[in-house]
Design a protein around this motif. Sequence first.
Motif, PDB file in Angstrom:
ATOM      1  N   VAL A   1       0.841  -1.208   0.000  1.00 35.51           N
ATOM      2  CA  VAL A   1       0.000   0.000   0.000  1.00 35.51           C
ATOM      3  C   VAL A   1       0.872   1.253   0.000  1.00 35.51           C
ATOM      4  O   VAL A   1       0.629   2.201  -0.755  1.00 35.51           O
ATOM      5  CB  VAL A   1      -0.982   0.005   1.191  1.00 35.51           C
ATOM      6  CG1 VAL A   1      -1.666   1.352   1.349  1.00 35.51           C
ATOM      7  CG2 VAL A   1      -2.020  -1.094   1.029  1.00 35.51           C
ATOM      8  N   VAL A   2       1.919   1.252   0.823  1.00 35.59           N
ATOM      9  CA  VAL A   2       2.843   2.390   0.857  1.00 35.59           C
ATOM     10  C   VAL A   2       3.533   2.538  -0.499  1.00 35.59           C
ATOM     11  O   VAL A   2       3.665   3.653  -1.019  1.00 35.59           O
ATOM     12  CB  VAL A   2       3.876   2.238   1.996  1.00 35.59           C
ATOM     13  CG1 VAL A   2       4.945   3.327   1.926  1.00 35.59           C
ATOM     14  CG2 VAL A   2       3.178   2.271   3.348  1.00 35.59           C
ATOM     15  N   LEU A   3       3.950   1.433  -1.091  1.00 35.04           N
ATOM     16  CA  LEU A   3       4.571   1.474  -2.415  1.00 35.04           C
ATOM     17  C   LEU A   3       3.596   2.036  -3.440  1.00 35.04           C
ATOM     18  O   LEU A   3       3.974   2.867  -4.272  1.00 35.04           O
ATOM     19  CB  LEU A   3       5.042   0.073  -2.827  1.00 35.04           C
ATOM     20  CG  LEU A   3       5.675  -0.043  -4.208  1.00 35.04           C
ATOM     21  CD1 LEU A   3       6.893   0.866  -4.347  1.00 35.04           C
ATOM     22  CD2 LEU A   3       6.029  -1.499  -4.508  1.00 35.04           C
ATOM     23  N   GLN A   4       2.349   1.599  -3.373  1.00 32.62           N
ATOM     24  CA  GLN A   4       1.338   2.114  -4.300  1.00 32.62           C
ATOM     25  C   GLN A   4       1.222   3.633  -4.178  1.00 32.62           C
ATOM     26  O   GLN A   4       1.244   4.341  -5.187  1.00 32.62           O
ATOM     27  CB  GLN A   4      -0.015   1.464  -4.029  1.00 32.62           C
ATOM     28  CG  GLN A   4      -1.118   2.016  -4.913  1.00 32.62           C
ATOM     29  CD  GLN A   4      -2.473   1.387  -4.638  1.00 32.62           C
ATOM     30  OE1 GLN A   4      -2.566   0.310  -4.041  1.00 32.62           O
ATOM     31  NE2 GLN A   4      -3.518   2.042  -5.069  1.00 32.62           N
ATOM     32  N   ILE A   5       1.134   4.130  -2.963  1.00 34.29           N
ATOM     33  CA  ILE A   5       1.017   5.576  -2.742  1.00 34.29           C
ATOM     34  C   ILE A   5       2.259   6.299  -3.262  1.00 34.29           C
ATOM     35  O   ILE A   5       2.156   7.332  -3.928  1.00 34.29           O
ATOM     36  CB  ILE A   5       0.780   5.863  -1.247  1.00 34.29           C
ATOM     37  CG1 ILE A   5      -0.598   5.353  -0.836  1.00 34.29           C
ATOM     38  CG2 ILE A   5       0.924   7.361  -0.946  1.00 34.29           C
ATOM     39  CD1 ILE A   5      -0.825   5.285   0.659  1.00 34.29           C
TER      40      ILE A   5
ATOM     41  N   ILE B   1       4.335   5.351  -5.635  1.00 36.02           N
ATOM     42  CA  ILE B   1       4.335   5.318  -7.104  1.00 36.02           C
ATOM     43  C   ILE B   1       3.304   6.302  -7.649  1.00 36.02           C
ATOM     44  O   ILE B   1       3.582   7.065  -8.593  1.00 36.02           O
ATOM     45  CB  ILE B   1       4.059   3.885  -7.625  1.00 36.02           C
ATOM     46  CG1 ILE B   1       5.177   2.920  -7.207  1.00 36.02           C
ATOM     47  CG2 ILE B   1       3.831   3.878  -9.140  1.00 36.02           C
ATOM     48  CD1 ILE B   1       6.518   3.149  -7.882  1.00 36.02           C
ATOM     49  N   GLU B   2       2.119   6.306  -7.067  1.00 39.95           N
ATOM     50  CA  GLU B   2       1.073   7.233  -7.519  1.00 39.95           C
ATOM     51  C   GLU B   2       1.546   8.681  -7.377  1.00 39.95           C
ATOM     52  O   GLU B   2       1.353   9.485  -8.290  1.00 39.95           O
ATOM     53  CB  GLU B   2      -0.219   7.012  -6.729  1.00 39.95           C
ATOM     54  CG  GLU B   2      -0.924   5.728  -7.079  1.00 39.95           C
ATOM     55  CD  GLU B   2      -2.144   5.451  -6.220  1.00 39.95           C
ATOM     56  OE1 GLU B   2      -2.999   4.672  -6.671  1.00 39.95           O
ATOM     57  OE2 GLU B   2      -2.259   6.005  -5.092  1.00 39.95           O
ATOM     58  N   ASP B   3       2.151   9.010  -6.259  1.00 35.83           N
ATOM     59  CA  ASP B   3       2.636  10.374  -6.032  1.00 35.83           C
ATOM     60  C   ASP B   3       3.791  10.729  -6.972  1.00 35.83           C
ATOM     61  O   ASP B   3       3.847  11.833  -7.508  1.00 35.83           O
ATOM     62  CB  ASP B   3       3.080  10.560  -4.582  1.00 35.83           C
ATOM     63  CG  ASP B   3       1.914  10.573  -3.607  1.00 35.83           C
ATOM     64  OD1 ASP B   3       0.738  10.653  -4.049  1.00 35.83           O
ATOM     65  OD2 ASP B   3       2.165  10.484  -2.383  1.00 35.83           O
ATOM     66  N   ALA B   4       4.700   9.796  -7.179  1.00 35.72           N
ATOM     67  CA  ALA B   4       5.875  10.054  -8.023  1.00 35.72           C
ATOM     68  C   ALA B   4       5.495  10.299  -9.476  1.00 35.72           C
ATOM     69  O   ALA B   4       6.128  11.109 -10.162  1.00 35.72           O
ATOM     70  CB  ALA B   4       6.859   8.889  -7.927  1.00 35.72           C
TER      71      ALA B   4
ATOM     72  N   PHE C   1      -4.013   4.287  -9.326  1.00 30.58           N
ATOM     73  CA  PHE C   1      -4.404   2.936  -9.693  1.00 30.58           C
ATOM     74  C   PHE C   1      -5.856   2.728  -9.297  1.00 30.58           C
ATOM     75  O   PHE C   1      -6.311   3.259  -8.290  1.00 30.58           O
ATOM     76  CB  PHE C   1      -3.525   1.902  -8.980  1.00 30.58           C
ATOM     77  CG  PHE C   1      -2.089   1.940  -9.406  1.00 30.58           C
ATOM     78  CD1 PHE C   1      -1.701   1.415 -10.626  1.00 30.58           C
ATOM     79  CD2 PHE C   1      -1.121   2.499  -8.584  1.00 30.58           C
ATOM     80  CE1 PHE C   1      -0.375   1.454 -11.022  1.00 30.58           C
ATOM     81  CE2 PHE C   1       0.202   2.536  -8.962  1.00 30.58           C
ATOM     82  CZ  PHE C   1       0.582   2.020 -10.190  1.00 30.58           C
ATOM     83  N   ASP C   2      -6.574   1.941 -10.076  1.00 34.00           N
ATOM     84  CA  ASP C   2      -7.974   1.642  -9.794  1.00 34.00           C
ATOM     85  C   ASP C   2      -8.088   0.161  -9.456  1.00 34.00           C
ATOM     86  O   ASP C   2      -8.033  -0.692 -10.341  1.00 34.00           O
ATOM     87  CB  ASP C   2      -8.838   1.975 -11.008  1.00 34.00           C
ATOM     88  CG  ASP C   2     -10.314   1.740 -10.770  1.00 34.00           C
ATOM     89  OD1 ASP C   2     -10.682   1.156  -9.723  1.00 34.00           O
ATOM     90  OD2 ASP C   2     -11.113   2.141 -11.628  1.00 34.00           O
ATOM     91  N   PRO C   3      -8.265  -0.153  -8.164  1.00 34.21           N
ATOM     92  CA  PRO C   3      -8.312  -1.563  -7.764  1.00 34.21           C
ATOM     93  C   PRO C   3      -9.513  -2.320  -8.324  1.00 34.21           C
ATOM     94  O   PRO C   3      -9.509  -3.546  -8.352  1.00 34.21           O
ATOM     95  CB  PRO C   3      -8.351  -1.512  -6.233  1.00 34.21           C
ATOM     96  CG  PRO C   3      -8.789  -0.141  -5.893  1.00 34.21           C
ATOM     97  CD  PRO C   3      -8.402   0.749  -7.028  1.00 34.21           C
ATOM     98  N   VAL C   4     -10.522  -1.602  -8.792  1.00 32.15           N
ATOM     99  CA  VAL C   4     -11.681  -2.251  -9.402  1.00 32.15           C
ATOM    100  C   VAL C   4     -11.351  -2.669 -10.841  1.00 32.15           C
ATOM    101  O   VAL C   4     -11.723  -3.749 -11.287  1.00 32.15           O
ATOM    102  CB  VAL C   4     -12.915  -1.321  -9.368  1.00 32.15           C
ATOM    103  CG1 VAL C   4     -14.084  -1.923 -10.129  1.00 32.15           C
ATOM    104  CG2 VAL C   4     -13.306  -1.011  -7.934  1.00 32.15           C
TER     105      VAL C   4
END
Length: 92
Positions: A51-55, A57-60, A65-68
């Motif tokens: 989850v931290v990695l996802q955040i 990457i999204e910020d960078a 990302f859309d988990p659906v």
Amino acid sequence: MNRLGRNETEHRIIGIVTEMFRNSAEYNKGITINAETKIQDELGFDSVMLVVLQIDIEDAFHIRFDPVEEDLQQVFLSARTLTDSVQSHMGV
């Protein structure tokens, strides 16, 4: 908007993953992280770290990302799969 090339995107993602790994309890300086390194299986990232990695990457990359719509388990498999997804989100 400045679009990054694939190599630069992959390099930034590997850098983010490497930094997180260095700060993790699973850190092993003998492991070299590359595009094919399995984030969970080889580096030991747990669900919280993902989850931290996802955040990060999204910020960078200024994406979300859309988990659906996306199978995040597959997206976060390796730096290569992450690069593919990020490039797709950026329209590259």
